[in-house]
Design a protein around this motif. Structure first.
Motif, PDB file in Angstrom:
ATOM      1  N   PHE A  57       3.469  -3.479  -7.228  1.00 22.45           N
ATOM      2  CA  PHE A  57       2.852  -4.705  -6.789  1.00 22.45           C
ATOM      3  C   PHE A  57       1.085  -4.510  -7.040  1.00 22.45           C
ATOM      4  O   PHE A  57       0.708  -5.326  -6.876  1.00 22.45           O
ATOM      5  N   GLY A 108       7.688  -6.485  -3.359  1.00 21.69           N
ATOM      6  CA  GLY A 108       6.097  -6.577  -3.144  1.00 21.69           C
ATOM      7  C   GLY A 108       5.470  -7.962  -3.905  1.00 21.69           C
ATOM      8  O   GLY A 108       4.615  -8.541  -3.707  1.00 21.69           O
ATOM      9  N   ILE A 139       3.183 -10.983  -2.649  1.00 17.20           N
ATOM     10  CA  ILE A 139       1.930 -11.011  -2.908  1.00 17.20           C
ATOM     11  C   ILE A 139       1.598 -12.112  -3.567  1.00 17.20           C
ATOM     12  O   ILE A 139       0.558 -12.867  -3.305  1.00 17.20           O
ATOM     13  N   LEU A 156       8.031   0.810  -1.870  1.00 17.12           N
ATOM     14  CA  LEU A 156       7.102   0.185  -1.092  1.00 17.12           C
ATOM     15  C   LEU A 156       8.023  -0.476  -0.103  1.00 17.12           C
ATOM     16  O   LEU A 156       7.860  -0.296   1.124  1.00 17.12           O
ATOM     17  N   TYR A 207      -0.478  -2.533   0.220  1.00 19.79           N
ATOM     18  CA  TYR A 207       0.100  -3.856   0.362  1.00 19.79           C
ATOM     19  C   TYR A 207      -0.500  -4.496   1.340  1.00 19.79           C
ATOM     20  O   TYR A 207      -1.288  -5.422   1.470  1.00 19.79           O
TER      21      TYR A 207
END
Ligand code: ATP
Ligand code: MG
Lengths: 553, 362
Positions: free
Chosen positions: A115, A221, A225, A493, A512
């Motif tokens: 990420f 992730g 995002i 994650l 995150y």
């Protein structure tokens, strides 16, 4: 089967086998059965129902997510192949200065937290990204970063090293005589490449590409995002489960099962293509890279370095950002250690959590993984085959799904461990166990069984023979496997995001959340710590495995 | 020094009888060879003795004591492998010392015995080398020393020479034999190389598909093969299948020799004769009764001391004849017709159905 082993005297390996089966039953079969059951259960009445599947398969909302998942999977795969294959061909066939450096940077891009790439590209190409304006000035206008463009950009630059490393190692094992023979038979350069070389490396290319596909659809992730309004199965399952208003475990579970099925199909394809990969014949001669003409050489170098630098860019941006002066979430001109000071002040615990959880998980992984690897490599039993198959499951099941499965399973007695550190450690353990098993099994296959037997015939009891002779020989492989597990564990994650509570937050989770909150300074400082840790671990892998990039695929 | 009794050993793998009722005795101090084609069960039998795989039936005795249930590491059996199985992370000296260390011998004694073992295999001065610094032949010498130094009751060797090149093979073969003789250690040796077996062994056990075909001295198995399989596996052999036999044992093949009472009651028989026992007319005369026939020479191969004639008899039968110290005139014989004689004393006969030996002359 167990009866048969027992008849040969219950030895240490019987105990290991039983322990392994218990671990698999509790940490893998039970949770997955749990999520499967949940997908067939009505949320309110608790009655069995197929309604969840009817929704997931029938509703345009979910159909969209499935299609988007397939698009990012295929797109990521294509992008990775487009970058990875040329890089592999150029670096193995032609003299490229700094080949080792390129390979190292590619590996670094591969194992850096996924990420991180996503938000680094936002910083570069987002609305106010510092690259967008300069690029527009020279006439390159890019689509908005949020959406498919962002997702595919990140996936391509993140996963191409798989294709690159697998293809390059396959290219290096093609006996040049084969190509020369084709040339002798009158085949021109293109003809030779397409009719001889490509079919020989195709299994490796396809294995790498399909792996990219699996990782792309499992990734949570990145689409979360940088995806903007593009919903994929992984993000959909997560949102269905966690959102306070519309939380719907039944639907989340059905979505997860769908995700597993898609991954399973692709992994099956990948296995199948790997299985047919042994096309390389006996190696008489190693191919020598040829020297290119001046212009061609410049072009080749430019292509190679452009690809690798583009994939390293996010890490550089993150490191750079972490040293910028900040006041609160806002960047100020100049440099400073503000972001680091801030994380030490506000969230020192996430660093220690990450370190402690990963180390405990890796310790467990190494101990059990080494022993299981031994069973796989040395005991040609039905059980060994079964273990080999079952240990593929953690590769197939995306982190989001595994996290959901743990939550729905371990919230009742006797294993009520939701919200504890234990559940996170166990998750890391089961997800990364296959790395250590594979590392240990593969090094054992290179150690001849007769060596251990010789020790036994010289009077060493089987356990003693293992520890005195086999284990020392396995050590480099075990250490490499441990480091790989560590790298992937500390960067985990998606499952942690589902399992964490305030006290048990880890670095990736904090990064995150910081990114979502627009706290880029904090995110960058934490990411830099992760990157440096990961980089050191890679360096150590190179050191123990004698510079073998393929330890990473 | 120990005697090994294998009694009715049986071992099956799914769909395959790897060992089928193996029953044999290896005498104390004997060099005993298991010989047979690939997959016949030699390794399986050896590993059964060593204790690395469990047999389904039968028992293994050493000096009259059953050892079937004794774990491999307590059997005190030395083992030498085809792939050397040297511990790659230990020096030569540490490799050899391994068995002594597991036996908790005093340090002084270990050092002495290791040095002596190294000298015995002519590797004095290599004690501190790492295995990868040694040639294949030297590694196998280390393995040999490692197995010998523990004074094993029995020494087991599984094709120890087959990874070496031809010259080393002969050299180490002779050394192994000398060492075994001087130490008088009971040795069971596995090979699929019949020539090696003949040269090195006191007795040979010829196996096929998990069964023992014959056990005997090299001379016995060569000159009086118990089955057609042994006859054709060891040395070269002309095999003449399905020779018709008339009433009372009248052989309907060639001329000269007709009535063979040993064949009475049969309708057909398989005959066999070694190339060196085929007599070509114009060379030597057969003494004693012999089958006579004629053949056309279609190929002559000259190999210095000797020559091989390939002849076709009666249209289809191919016969190979071996001629010592051939002269120029004979080597130009392609296309000519020659008389052949198969002396009765050198002729083998086997049951046409089960391949068992039939003794022609009592
Ligand atoms: N673990 C096993 N499972 C199934 N079959 C086996 C196993 N081990 C050996 N076999 C089979 O048993 C038979 C005998 O094997 P063995 O290794 O004893 O042969 P060998 O005479 O030593 O042959 P080679 O000369 O090739 O070493 C072979 O057909 C082999 O395939
Ligand atoms: Mg064998």
């Amino acid at each position: 089967m167990i009866a048969m082993i027992a008849r040969i005297r219950p030895d240490i390996w019987t105990v290991v086998l039983l322990l392994t089966l218990t671990v698999i039953a509790v940490l893998l079969v039970w949770p997955l059965a749990g999520i499967f059951t949940a997908s067939l259960t009505d949320n309110n009445s608790g009655e069995p129902t197929l309604a969840n599947y009817a929704r997931v398969l029938g509703h345009p909302f979910f159909q969209g997510a499935l299609i988007n998942s397939l698009i990012v999977g295929a797109g990521g795969m294509l992008g990775a192949a487009l970058l990875g294959i040329p890089l592999a061909v150029l670096t193995t066939r032609y003299v490229i200065v700094g080949r080792d450096l390129l390979a190292t940077l590619a590996v670094l891009a591969l194992v850096s937290p996924p990420f991180i790439g996503a938000y680094a590209w936002i910083m570069m190409l987002g609305q106010n990204g510092f690259l967008r304006a300069p690029l527009a000035d020279i006439g390159i206008s890019l689509p908005p970063i949020y959406g498919f463009f962002g997702i595919l950009l990140v996936f391509s630059l993140k996963f191409y090293p798989f294709v690159f490393l697998l293809t390059a190692s396959s290219l290096r094992t093609i006996n040049p005589s084969v190509e020369e023979a084709a040339e002798g038979l009158g085949a021109g350069a293109w003809h030779r490449f397409f009719r001889v070389t490509l079919p020989l490396v195709f299994p490796a290319v396809s294995a790498g590409a399909l792996l990219t596909f699996v990782l792309s659809i499992a990734d949570f992730g990145t689409p979360s995002i940088v995806g903007g309004r593009v919903r994929v199965l992984a993000t959909t399952a997560y949102n269905l489960f966690t959102s306070e208003m519309t939380g719907n475990p039944g639907l989340a579970s059905a979505t997860s099962v769908l995700l597993i099925v898609v991954s399973l199909v692709v992994v099956a394809l990948q296995r199948w293509s790997v299985g047919r990969r042994n096309v390389a014949g006996a190696m008489i001669r190693r191919p020598m890279p040829t020297r290119l003409g001046p212009i061609a050489s410049v072009v080749a170098h430019a292509v190679c370095y452009a690809i690798v630098l583009a994939s390293s860019l996010p890490s550089l941006v993150v490191i750079y950002t972490s040293f910028r002066k900040t006041s609160g979430p806002v960047f100020q001109p100049g440099f400073g250690l503000d972001s680091y000071a801030r994380i030490l002040r506000e969230v020192p615990q996430v660093i220690s959590n990450s370190a402690i959880y990963s180390l405990i998980a890796v310790t467990l992984i190494v101990i059990l993984g080494t022993l299981i690897g031994y069973i796989l490599a040395r005991r040609q039993t039905i059980m060994a085959g079964f273990l080999d198959g079952v240990l593929l499951v953690p590769y197939v099941v995306p982190g989001v799904v595994m996290g959901l499965a743990f939550v729905v399973t371990f919230n009742v007695r006797p294993l009520e461990i939701t919200g504890t550190a234990t559940i996170i450690v166990l998750m890391l353990f089961i997800r990364r166990l296959p790395y250590a098993v594979r590392a240990s099994a593969s090094i054992l296959r290179q150690i001849k069984g007769s060596i251990e037997e010789a020790a036994v015939s010289l009077g060493a009891a089987p356990g003693h023979a293992f520890f005195k002779v086999t284990l020392p020989l396995m050590l480099p492989g075990i250490v490499a496997g441990a480091l790989m597990s560590f790298i992937t564990a500390i960067n985990e994650l998606s499952s942690s995001l589902i399992l964490y509570v305030g006290r048990t937050m880890t670095m990736p989770v904090r990064i995150y959340l910081s990114v979502l909150d627009g706290e880029f300074g904090t995110a960058a400082a934490l990411s830099t710590i992760l990157l440096v840790t990961t980089g050191l671990a890679i360096y150590a892998v190179f050191w123990v495995s004698g510079r073998n990039e393929n330890a990473f695929v | 020094m120990a005697r090994v009794d294998l009694q009715h050993i049986g071992k099956s793998y799914p769909g395959l009888k790897a060992l089928d009722d193996i029953d044999l005795v290896v005498n104390s101090g004997e060099f005993f060879t298991l010989l047979g084609p690939s997959g016949c069960g030699k390794t399986t039998l050896l590993r059964t003795i060593a204790g690395f795989n469990r047999h389904d039936s039968g028992q293994v005795l050493i000096d009259g004591r059953r050892i079937d249930n004794m774990p491999a590491h307590r059997r005190n059996i030395g083992m030498v492998y085809q792939d050397y199985a040297i511990f790659p992370h230990m020096t030569v000296a540490d490799n050899i010392a391994f068995g002594l260390v597991t036996r908790h011998r005093p340090r002084r004694e270990i050092a002495e015995r290791v040095t002596r073992a190294l000298d015995l295999v002519q590797l004095g001065g290599h004690a501190d080398r790492m295995p990868h610094e040694l040639s294949g032949g030297q590694q196998q010498r280390v393995a040999l020393a490692r197995a010998m130094v523990i004074n094993p009751q029995i020494l087991l060797m599984d094709e120890p020479l087959s990874n070496l090149d031809a010259k080393l093979r002969v050299e180490l073969r002779d050394d192994i034999r000398d060492l075994q003789r001087s130490l008088g250690i009971t040795t069971i040796y596995v090979t699929h190389d019949q020539e090696e077996a003949l040269v090195i062994s006191d007795r040979i056990c010829v196996m096929q598909s998990g069964r023992v075909h014959q056990i005997g001295s090299p001379h016995e198995v060569y000159s009086r093969p118990a089955t057609l399989f042994v006859a054709s596996f060891i040395g070269a052999m002309n095999v003449i299948p399905d020779v018709p036999v008339g009433t009372g044992g009248t052989l309907q093949f060639g001329t000269g020799l007709q009535l063979l009472p040993a064949l009475a009651g049969r309708t057909s028989v398989t005959l066999a004769i070694r190339p060196e026992n085929v007599i070509l007319s114009g060379r030597d005369a057969a003494d004693g009764p012999a089958i006579a026939l004629e053949g056309d020479v279609n190929k002559v191969t000259f190999a210095g001391r000797e020559a091989f004639y390939r002849l076709t008899c009666g249209g289809t039968l191919q016969i190979l004849a071996h001629v010592y110290r051939p002269d120029q005139r004979q080597l130009e014989g392609v296309g000519t017709r020659l008389g052949l004689a198969f002396p009765l004393a050198r002729l083998h006969a086997f049951d046409a159905a089960d391949g068992r030996r039939i003794d022609l002359a009592p």
